[in-house]
Design a protein around this motif. Structure first.
Motif, PDB file in Angstrom:
ATOM      1  N   PRO A 105      89.914  14.159  46.506  1.00 55.81           N
ATOM      2  CA  PRO A 105      89.702  13.465  45.228  1.00 55.81           C
ATOM      3  C   PRO A 105      89.388  14.452  44.106  1.00 55.81           C
ATOM      4  O   PRO A 105      89.229  15.645  44.351  1.00 55.81           O
ATOM      5  CB  PRO A 105      88.492  12.571  45.502  1.00 55.81           C
ATOM      6  CG  PRO A 105      88.320  12.550  46.978  1.00 55.81           C
ATOM      7  CD  PRO A 105      88.884  13.833  47.479  1.00 55.81           C
ATOM      8  N   GLU A 106      89.302  13.931  42.895  1.00 54.45           N
ATOM      9  CA  GLU A 106      89.032  14.783  41.739  1.00 54.45           C
ATOM     10  C   GLU A 106      87.767  15.624  41.951  1.00 54.45           C
ATOM     11  O   GLU A 106      87.761  16.813  41.680  1.00 54.45           O
ATOM     12  CB  GLU A 106      88.860  13.903  40.495  1.00 54.45           C
ATOM     13  CG  GLU A 106      89.993  14.057  39.510  1.00 54.45           C
ATOM     14  CD  GLU A 106      89.940  13.012  38.407  1.00 54.45           C
ATOM     15  OE1 GLU A 106      89.540  11.861  38.658  1.00 54.45           O
ATOM     16  OE2 GLU A 106      90.315  13.360  37.287  1.00 54.45           O
ATOM     17  N   LEU A 107      86.720  14.963  42.417  1.00 52.21           N
ATOM     18  CA  LEU A 107      85.516  15.696  42.775  1.00 52.21           C
ATOM     19  C   LEU A 107      85.511  15.832  44.293  1.00 52.21           C
ATOM     20  O   LEU A 107      85.621  14.828  44.984  1.00 52.21           O
ATOM     21  CB  LEU A 107      84.266  14.906  42.368  1.00 52.21           C
ATOM     22  CG  LEU A 107      83.938  14.862  40.895  1.00 52.21           C
ATOM     23  CD1 LEU A 107      82.707  13.997  40.663  1.00 52.21           C
ATOM     24  CD2 LEU A 107      83.710  16.266  40.364  1.00 52.21           C
ATOM     25  N   PRO A 131      98.904  13.309  31.067  1.00 52.90           N
ATOM     26  CA  PRO A 131      97.700  13.624  30.311  1.00 52.90           C
ATOM     27  C   PRO A 131      96.511  12.810  30.825  1.00 52.90           C
ATOM     28  O   PRO A 131      96.666  11.975  31.696  1.00 52.90           O
ATOM     29  CB  PRO A 131      98.058  13.209  28.878  1.00 52.90           C
ATOM     30  CG  PRO A 131      99.105  12.160  29.038  1.00 52.90           C
ATOM     31  CD  PRO A 131      99.854  12.506  30.292  1.00 52.90           C
ATOM     32  N   ASN A 132      95.346  13.055  30.262  1.00 55.08           N
ATOM     33  CA  ASN A 132      94.155  12.307  30.674  1.00 55.08           C
ATOM     34  C   ASN A 132      94.378  10.815  30.512  1.00 55.08           C
ATOM     35  O   ASN A 132      94.945  10.368  29.522  1.00 55.08           O
ATOM     36  CB  ASN A 132      92.940  12.708  29.836  1.00 55.08           C
ATOM     37  CG  ASN A 132      92.467  14.110  30.189  1.00 55.08           C
ATOM     38  OD1 ASN A 132      92.361  14.975  29.348  1.00 55.08           O
ATOM     39  ND2 ASN A 132      92.220  14.326  31.449  1.00 55.08           N
ATOM     40  N   GLY A 133      93.947  10.077  31.514  1.00 58.57           N
ATOM     41  CA  GLY A 133      94.033   8.622  31.430  1.00 58.57           C
ATOM     42  C   GLY A 133      95.416   8.069  31.696  1.00 58.57           C
ATOM     43  O   GLY A 133      95.679   6.891  31.482  1.00 58.57           O
ATOM     44  N   ALA A 134      96.333   8.917  32.200  1.00 60.42           N
ATOM     45  CA  ALA A 134      97.705   8.469  32.415  1.00 60.42           C
ATOM     46  C   ALA A 134      97.825   7.540  33.609  1.00 60.42           C
ATOM     47  O   ALA A 134      98.761   6.748  33.700  1.00 60.42           O
ATOM     48  CB  ALA A 134      98.615   9.673  32.615  1.00 60.42           C
ATOM     49  N   GLY A 135      96.874   7.652  34.533  1.00 61.59           N
ATOM     50  CA  GLY A 135      96.940   6.808  35.730  1.00 61.59           C
ATOM     51  C   GLY A 135      97.186   7.589  37.006  1.00 61.59           C
ATOM     52  O   GLY A 135      97.520   7.009  38.032  1.00 61.59           O
ATOM     53  N   LYS A 136      97.011   8.904  36.943  1.00 59.09           N
ATOM     54  CA  LYS A 136      97.248   9.740  38.126  1.00 59.09           C
ATOM     55  C   LYS A 136      96.260   9.412  39.236  1.00 59.09           C
ATOM     56  O   LYS A 136      96.644   9.130  40.373  1.00 59.09           O
ATOM     57  CB  LYS A 136      97.127  11.232  37.762  1.00 59.09           C
ATOM     58  CG  LYS A 136      98.049  11.674  36.643  1.00 59.09           C
ATOM     59  CD  LYS A 136      97.900  13.158  36.363  1.00 59.09           C
ATOM     60  CE  LYS A 136      96.537  13.568  35.832  1.00 59.09           C
ATOM     61  NZ  LYS A 136      96.247  13.118  34.457  1.00 59.09           N
ATOM     62  N   THR A 137      94.979   9.472  38.874  1.00 60.21           N
ATOM     63  CA  THR A 137      93.950   9.216  39.885  1.00 60.21           C
ATOM     64  C   THR A 137      94.091   7.812  40.462  1.00 60.21           C
ATOM     65  O   THR A 137      93.996   7.618  41.673  1.00 60.21           O
ATOM     66  CB  THR A 137      92.557   9.402  39.261  1.00 60.21           C
ATOM     67  OG1 THR A 137      92.448  10.751  38.807  1.00 60.21           O
ATOM     68  CG2 THR A 137      91.462   9.118  40.256  1.00 60.21           C
ATOM     69  N   THR A 138      94.370   6.863  39.599  1.00 63.94           N
ATOM     70  CA  THR A 138      94.519   5.486  40.070  1.00 63.94           C
ATOM     71  C   THR A 138      95.640   5.382  41.098  1.00 63.94           C
ATOM     72  O   THR A 138      95.474   4.797  42.164  1.00 63.94           O
ATOM     73  CB  THR A 138      94.815   4.561  38.873  1.00 63.94           C
ATOM     74  OG1 THR A 138      93.768   4.722  37.913  1.00 63.94           O
ATOM     75  CG2 THR A 138      94.892   3.119  39.298  1.00 63.94           C
ATOM     76  N   THR A 139      96.792   5.979  40.774  1.00 65.21           N
ATOM     77  CA  THR A 139      97.914   5.942  41.707  1.00 65.21           C
ATOM     78  C   THR A 139      97.529   6.567  43.047  1.00 65.21           C
ATOM     79  O   THR A 139      97.823   6.037  44.112  1.00 65.21           O
ATOM     80  CB  THR A 139      99.117   6.710  41.116  1.00 65.21           C
ATOM     81  OG1 THR A 139      99.369   6.206  39.808  1.00 65.21           O
ATOM     82  CG2 THR A 139     100.343   6.542  41.971  1.00 65.21           C
TER      83      THR A 139
HETATM   84  N1  ATP Z   1      87.120   1.963  37.527  1.00 60.85           N
HETATM   85  C1  ATP Z   1      87.787   1.753  36.405  1.00 60.85           C
HETATM   86  N2  ATP Z   1      87.519   0.680  35.645  1.00 60.85           N
HETATM   87  C2  ATP Z   1      88.197   0.443  34.505  1.00 60.85           C
HETATM   88  N3  ATP Z   1      89.159   1.240  34.014  1.00 60.85           N
HETATM   89  C3  ATP Z   1      89.477   2.349  34.712  1.00 60.85           C
HETATM   90  C4  ATP Z   1      88.798   2.662  35.941  1.00 60.85           C
HETATM   91  N4  ATP Z   1      89.314   3.816  36.414  1.00 60.85           N
HETATM   92  C5  ATP Z   1      90.264   4.189  35.526  1.00 60.85           C
HETATM   93  N5  ATP Z   1      90.360   3.320  34.513  1.00 60.85           N
HETATM   94  C6  ATP Z   1      91.298   3.393  33.389  1.00 60.85           C
HETATM   95  O1  ATP Z   1      92.594   3.474  33.903  1.00 60.85           O
HETATM   96  C7  ATP Z   1      93.363   4.416  33.179  1.00 60.85           C
HETATM   97  C8  ATP Z   1      93.929   5.451  34.120  1.00 60.85           C
HETATM   98  O2  ATP Z   1      92.878   6.230  34.625  1.00 60.85           O
HETATM   99  P1  ATP Z   1      93.078   7.381  35.690  1.00 60.85           P
HETATM  100  O3  ATP Z   1      91.727   7.827  36.105  1.00 60.85           O
HETATM  101  O4  ATP Z   1      93.985   6.928  36.748  1.00 60.85           O
HETATM  102  O5  ATP Z   1      93.773   8.506  34.822  1.00 60.85           O
HETATM  103  P2  ATP Z   1      94.123  10.015  35.187  1.00 60.85           P
HETATM  104  O6  ATP Z   1      95.565  10.184  34.960  1.00 60.85           O
HETATM  105  O7  ATP Z   1      93.605  10.337  36.530  1.00 60.85           O
HETATM  106  O8  ATP Z   1      93.336  10.810  34.077  1.00 60.85           O
HETATM  107  P3  ATP Z   1      92.575  12.219  34.169  1.00 60.85           P
HETATM  108  O9  ATP Z   1      93.559  13.267  33.884  1.00 60.85           O
HETATM  109  O10 ATP Z   1      91.545  12.105  33.087  1.00 60.85           O
HETATM  110  O11 ATP Z   1      91.945  12.315  35.525  1.00 60.85           O
HETATM  111  C9  ATP Z   1      92.452   4.979  32.116  1.00 60.85           C
HETATM  112  O12 ATP Z   1      92.734   4.315  30.921  1.00 60.85           O
HETATM  113  C10 ATP Z   1      91.077   4.658  32.592  1.00 60.85           C
HETATM  114  O13 ATP Z   1      90.223   4.429  31.514  1.00 60.85           O
END
Ligand code: ATP
Ligand code: MG
Lengths: 258, 324
Positions: free
Chosen positions: B80-82, B35-43
């Protein structure tokens, strides 16, 4: 090097596909032209007067002293304090805003290749500006006989001065996603660095001397007189290296919190 | 091909990803679901070398992303996402620039460009400015950008986000077409995507992996019964009663009704197909049968089960057992 040139070419392309390059060039050449015209007219008037008064035994007025120096040392160095932030503000801020920074930083490029590419791209644009100025001086060659050596010193000085401002401006643009803020910070810092020169005028103490040394414009003085002094060259080169180094630091930190 | 080992990423005090480990085999398409905010983009940003990990290791094509970033990046394509596009460039200018910075040799650029343009179906807009393209085209240009240097590994962050249904299908087909030629990890929170495009799924929630498996495995693991959807024209109460008496049916739930038509969810014992019996019962009573189909636990439901806390943990425990 190939990578650096790829990035530089991209930057240069971006400048000429946006209004910025044309805006900067227009403002620059307009101011340049105005100062050139008025100082040339003044020079001509003075020369006539001297002729009329006989001018016996007096040396002829120097074109360098009357035209080139006021234009470069007096006006353009200040104008550039305003124009360079317009050139540099987008360098990193725009990549951060649009997300293209992710493309650059995930490509097989080193941070330094990207930084140097961006720096060179903006330096090319600046070189074009400078070439425009020296186009005016070309006119003097047709109708007068200015000395070539001071002109070369001035060209080198202006290039170094511009490059130093560009390097610092690039650093400011890593701070934010917002170009306008990056530009405003650049302008503010440049003006402070410029005003340091004034501080030094009021104070003969060490503070004044240090201020005068740091001030960006003071080191242009010798160049504008036609003198290339190693210490001035070293000063500008150090500022350039400092700017590049600080940009690298800032890009590194950026990865922790994009 | 992609090895993520005990990856943790913190943004200051925020823990975005914590202790995540998984592998993607050569040629595999792995779905990264959460789901949103799960950490996908970060990984994904750590995998592509955009962000350094706080802890843990990532290897791409055998190269440690932290130690040999250039080698790893040379072999990675990243959307990337965008889409990271320059709006004032034309598609061809942009792709040529990306090719250069990705290290495609001058000699090969034209060939790579033609091939990618064709593969991503952006040929008819190749001389248009990217800023003036529709979202769908821009996304495809983003995909083309990721493919331009023919990387071994592709990292796609929500490749279908923000597209209309037709474009979603086109993009999915495009990704399907890449299967086998590249090792792909794609993130999504749109669930059908996973079953359509991925061979294996990693489900992540709040920075932690909650399940790993093929879409089928996940469905089976969480599903204790079969469900059949029946649409019948007739008196709802009577129909429910009749169905309830069919052998093997556990319980019947009305799902929706339109005029005289009702759609019922019929839950039966596992491995028991009650469809034929239901059809007969309907016809015997003189009602009209409009639709009859099995409905596995939908991915949406699985997803909800996995990502709501207690069930999620249970599933994680199960999948851990499965891994060991
Ligand atoms: N640059 C940042 N600074 C601080 N917190 C961040 C940053 N980027 C992401 N986060 C936090 O890290 C967590 C994971 O974010 P991430 O973007 O990886 O989620 P996601 O799975 O890609 O979500 P989405 O589906 O919305 O794209 C979230 O709680 C977000 O708020
Ligand atoms: Mg995301």
């Amino acid at each position: 090097m190939r990578n650096v040139m790829a990035v530089a070419g991209k930057e240069l392309r971006a400048y000429f596909h946006s209004p910025i390059a044309y805006l900067v060039m227009t403002v620059y050449t307009a101011i340049c032209g105005f100062v050139f015209y008025s100082s040339t007219a003044f020079f001509a008037l003075q020369s006539f007067r001297m002729e009329a008064q006989g001018g016996m035994g007096m040396p002829a007025l120097s074109i360098n002293e009357y035209i080139i120096r006021p234009i470069l040392g007096g006006v353009l160095t200040v104008v550039l304090l305003f124009l360079i932030p317009l050139i540099t503000m987008r360098l990193y801020a725009e990549e951060k805003r649009s997300g293209t920074i992710e493309l650059l930083l995930t490509s097989p490029l080193t941070d330094m290749e990207i930084i140097l590419g961006k720096f060179l791209g903006s330096l090319f644009l600046f070189a074009v500006l400078e070439a425009l100025t020296f186009g005016y001086f070309g006119v003097l060659y047709i109708y007068g006989n200015p000395n070539a050596k001071p002109l070369i010193a001035n060209a080198l000085g202006l290039l170094l001065y511009g490059a130093a401002l560009l390097a610092l401006g690039m650093w400011f643009s890593t701070f934010t996603k917002n170009q306008i803020i990056a530009g405003a910070v650049g302008l503010a810092v440049f003006l402070i660095l410029y005003l340091l020169d004034w501080v030094s005028a009021f104070s003969q103490s060490t503070v004044g001397q240090v201020a005068s040394y740091i001030a960006l414009t003071t080191h242009f003085d010798n160049f504008s007189k036609g003198v290339i002094q190693l210490s001035d060259v070293v000063y500008y080169l150090s500022v350039i290296i400092l700017g590049v180094f600080l940009t690298a630091r800032s890009v590194e930190a950026l990865k922790g919190r994009p | 091909m992609i090895e993520v080992e005990n990856l943790t990423k913190q943004y200051g005090p925020t823990v975005a990803v914590s202790g995540v480990s998984f592998n993607v085999q050569k040629g595999e398409v792995l779905g990264f679901l959460g789901p949103n905010g799960a950490g996908k983009t970060t990984t994904m940003r750590v995998i592509t070398g955009f962000l350094p990990p706080t802890e843990g290791k990532v290897r791409v094509a055998g190269f440690d992303v932290a130690e040999e970033p250039l080698e790893a990046k040379r072999r990675t394509g990243y959307l990337p996402e965008l889409p990271p596009v320059y709006p004032d460039m034309t598609v061809v200018e942009y792709l040529a620039f990306v090719a250069r910075i990705k290290g495609v040799s001058r000699r090969d650029i034209k060939m790579r460009l033609d091939e990618t343009v064709q593969k991503c179906a952006v040929g008819d807009v190749r001389y248009r400015q990217i800023g003036k393209l529709s979202k769908g085209y821009r996304q495809r240009v983003g995909l083309a950008q990721a493919l331009i240097h023919n990387p071994e590994v592709l990292v796609l962050d929500e490749p279908t986000a923000g597209l209309d249904p037709k474009q979603i299908i086109e993009t999915r087909d495009l990704i399907k077409g890449l299967e086998g030629q590249h090792t792909i990890i794609l993130s999504t929170h749109i669930l059908p995507e996973v079953s359509k495009t991925c061979q294996r799924v990693v489900v992540i929630n709040s920075g932690q992996i909650v399940a790993v498996g093929t879409p089928d495995e996940l469905t089976r693991r969480l599903q204790g019964f079969e469900t059949v959807l029946v649409t019948v024209e007739g008196p709802a109460a009577a129909i429910i009663e009749k169905f309830q008496r069919v052998a093997g049916v556990n319980w019947v739930e009305p799902r929706e009704s339109h005029d005289s038509r009702v759609t019922l969810e019929v839950h039966s014992e596992k491995e028991k197909d009650v469809r034929a019996e239901l059809a007969r019962a309907t016809v015997e009573s003189g009602w009209k049968l409009f639709e009859l189909k099995t409905s596995g636990l939908s991915l949406e439901e699985i997803f909800l089960k996995l990502t709501t806390k207690d069930l999620g943990e249970e599933a994680a425990a199960k999948s851990e057992k499965a891994v060991n």
